[in-house]
Design an enzyme around this catalytic site. Sequence first.
Site, PDB file in Angstrom:
ATOM      1  CG  ASN A 115      -2.232  -0.692   0.752  1.00  0.00           C
ATOM      2  OD1 ASN A 115      -2.561  -1.057  -0.258  1.00  0.00           O
ATOM      3  ND2 ASN A 115      -2.754  -1.388   2.037  1.00  0.00           N
ATOM      4  CG  HIS A 116       1.916   3.828  -2.749  1.00  0.00           C
ATOM      5  ND1 HIS A 116       2.746   4.522  -3.745  1.00  0.00           N
ATOM      6  CD2 HIS A 116       2.456   2.373  -3.170  1.00  0.00           C
ATOM      7  CE1 HIS A 116       3.630   3.766  -4.296  1.00  0.00           C
ATOM      8  NE2 HIS A 116       3.289   2.277  -3.805  1.00  0.00           N
ATOM      9  NE  ARG A 117      -0.702  10.095   5.209  1.00  0.00           N
ATOM     10  CZ  ARG A 117      -0.291  10.640   6.114  1.00  0.00           C
ATOM     11  NH1 ARG A 117       1.139  10.695   6.542  1.00  0.00           N
ATOM     12  NH2 ARG A 117      -1.032  11.451   6.692  1.00  0.00           N
TER      13      ARG A 117
END
Length: 219
Positions: free
Chosen positions: A92-94
């Site tokens: 995941n990325h923010r």
Amino acid sequence: MPSAPPFARPDAVHPVTLPDGSAHPGTTYLRAVIDHPRIEIGGYTYASAHHPPADWAAHIAPYTYPFSPEKLVIGRFCQIADGALFVTASANHRHDGFSTYPFAIFGGGEAAGRPSLPGPGPDTIIGHDVWIGTRATILPGARIGSGTIIGAGAVVAGDIPAYSLVAGNPARVIRPRFEARTIARLLEIAWWDWPIDRILAAEAAICGADLAALEAIRP
């Protein structure tokens, strides 16, 4: 009359024997080949690959690192087709700010605690006797109930009830496989926890959807 060949042991690397006596290299019991601190695999769960990888953990779950905070848990007797992919939370990325770019992984200071990295994500949990079709993608934090069938190419997120038929991108539950009362009984019976000899004795009942016979042979 020749005796029947024994059922493959759960620690077999290649549990399928071809007619010439050789092992089929493209079918693997994952528990026998994955030793990863963040991945748990139940017995008799297998994966298939047309081109078998050297590293099965990296092949099916490339974002689950030894230092990942989340886990990937897969139950017993699951069937994972070629190309199925588990995208766990470390991928995941923010995405709640103005940019999704992970500045921290490219330097500029210590990565720990940097504002461009997301916090720990949820575990991904797969139940027992789940069939995951070819090129299906299981997204971070998915929780898939036992007995579910995931169609080819499906992109699955969220909670999937037990004994569902799931397909599409984004995936949706097409229908339950059985009526609610039958599903409740199957989850209570939990045949996947039985000794393998009792499971084989119940093969006709399990594969023929004979609930009365399955209940009669229950340990």
